[in-house]
Scaffold this active site. Structure first.
Site, PDB file in Angstrom:
ATOM      1  N   TYR A   1       0.837  -1.191   0.000  1.00 13.23           N
ATOM      2  CA  TYR A   1       0.000   0.000   0.000  1.00 13.23           C
ATOM      3  C   TYR A   1       0.876   1.247   0.000  1.00 13.23           C
ATOM      4  O   TYR A   1       1.985   1.249   0.537  1.00 13.23           O
ATOM      5  CB  TYR A   1      -0.949   0.003   1.202  1.00 13.23           C
ATOM      6  CG  TYR A   1      -2.092  -0.976   1.070  1.00 13.23           C
ATOM      7  CD1 TYR A   1      -3.330  -0.579   0.586  1.00 13.23           C
ATOM      8  CD2 TYR A   1      -1.921  -2.316   1.427  1.00 13.23           C
ATOM      9  CE1 TYR A   1      -4.379  -1.482   0.458  1.00 13.23           C
ATOM     10  CE2 TYR A   1      -2.966  -3.226   1.307  1.00 13.23           C
ATOM     11  CZ  TYR A   1      -4.188  -2.796   0.825  1.00 13.23           C
ATOM     12  OH  TYR A   1      -5.220  -3.701   0.703  1.00 13.23           O
ATOM     13  N   GLU A   2       0.363   2.305  -0.587  1.00 11.51           N
ATOM     14  CA  GLU A   2       1.108   3.538  -0.820  1.00 11.51           C
ATOM     15  C   GLU A   2       1.669   4.156   0.461  1.00 11.51           C
ATOM     16  O   GLU A   2       2.672   4.866   0.437  1.00 11.51           O
ATOM     17  CB  GLU A   2       0.185   4.535  -1.527  1.00 11.51           C
ATOM     18  CG  GLU A   2       0.822   5.805  -1.982  1.00 11.51           C
ATOM     19  CD  GLU A   2      -0.175   6.704  -2.689  1.00 11.51           C
ATOM     20  OE1 GLU A   2       0.055   7.916  -2.716  1.00 11.51           O
ATOM     21  OE2 GLU A   2      -1.190   6.193  -3.213  1.00 11.51           O
ATOM     22  N   SER A   3       1.024   3.880   1.584  1.00 10.27           N
ATOM     23  CA  SER A   3       1.454   4.458   2.858  1.00 10.27           C
ATOM     24  C   SER A   3       2.741   3.850   3.387  1.00 10.27           C
ATOM     25  O   SER A   3       3.258   4.294   4.420  1.00 10.27           O
ATOM     26  CB  SER A   3       0.344   4.287   3.894  1.00 10.27           C
ATOM     27  OG  SER A   3      -0.082   2.935   3.945  1.00 10.27           O
TER      28      SER A   3
END
Length: 252
Positions: free
Chosen positions: A51-53
């Site tokens: 995930y981008e986080s």
């Protein structure tokens, strides 16, 4: 006795099936996340969700509300900085698949998630924007797109190119030096589309059970190209539906 399911359930199952065990997948929130988490439960336990986080190898027990959902960090193999996700993992081509949604999609797989309307400064609708999707579309080994098929979403030309697909046709990605293969699969509630090998134009290759060809054509804002070997998607199994519904129930 046949198992009953909705068009959205068929779409989620078909999207999940596209992900193989052992793949690494950069996951968008929403429909892509639902499909990816279903795949990990159904047939791909070694699917690595990114995930981008900065959450690598996330294994959420429910669908995350956003990339900042604490469930992702709590269940991840590692949590790294956002620049490291992009600079070390994504841009060098270390991620197999990017899984994205869209507000608009054109026949060459270009994605709009920025504005609806011709005037960027005064649009009819201002959408959430790009996030990391342009980098995902550029650098992942390939891109899967999942969205519901209707003329408002499937348009002849997107109002704004947020994430580059195949541009205006085959060869545009290579001319721009983009390393990934771009969109190789579009999964909708009506069927599956794949780029034509000669032109990169999205072509209908499968219809979901109970969907007729005229409905798919009417739901597309361009003259839809249809494969000569059009197939029917296998219906969801009872196990796939149980896993999907349990996932949705846990996220309610």
């Amino acid at each position: 006795m046949s198992v009953q399911y909705s068009a959205d359930e068929m779409m989620s199952v078909a999207a999940a099936r596209a992900l193989g065990d052992g793949m690494s997948c950069f996951v968008g929130i929403g429909l892509p996340s639902k499909a990816a988490n279903l795949a990990r439960r159904a047939h791909a336990p070694n699917l690595t969700l990114i995930y981008e986080s900065g959450c690598l190898g996330a294994k959420p027990s429910r669908l995350p509300l956003s990339i900042g959902d604490g469930e992702l960090a709590d269940t991840a193999d590692a949590v790294i900085s956002v620049p490291e996700v992009f600079n070390y993992w994504l841009q060098p081509g270390r991620i197999d698949v990017g899984f994205l949604g869209a507000a608009q999609l054109d026949k060459f797989g270009n994605i709009n998630t920025t504005v609806i309307g011709s005037d960027y400064h005064d649009p009819k609708v201002r959408l959430p924007g790009a996030g990391g999707a342009p980098e995902i579309a550029a650098s992942c080994g390939e891109v899967f797109i999942v969205l519901r098929q209707n003329p408002r979403a499937f348009v002849e030309k997107v109002d704004f190119v947020t994430s580059f697909g195949h541009g205006s046709g085959k060869g545009d990605r290579e001319r721009l030096g983009l390393p990934g293969r771009g969109p190789t699969l579009v999964v909708t509630d009506l069927g599956l589309l794949r780029p034509d090998p000669d032109t990169a134009e999205l072509t209908l290759t499968q219809l979901h059970p109970g969907v007729d060809l005229d409905s798919a054509i009417a739901a597309t804002g361009w003259k839809l190209k249809v494969s000569e070997d059009l197939e029917t998607t296998p219906a969801p199994t009872a196990q796939e539906l149980t896993l999907l519904r349990d996932l949705e129930k846990a996220s309610a």
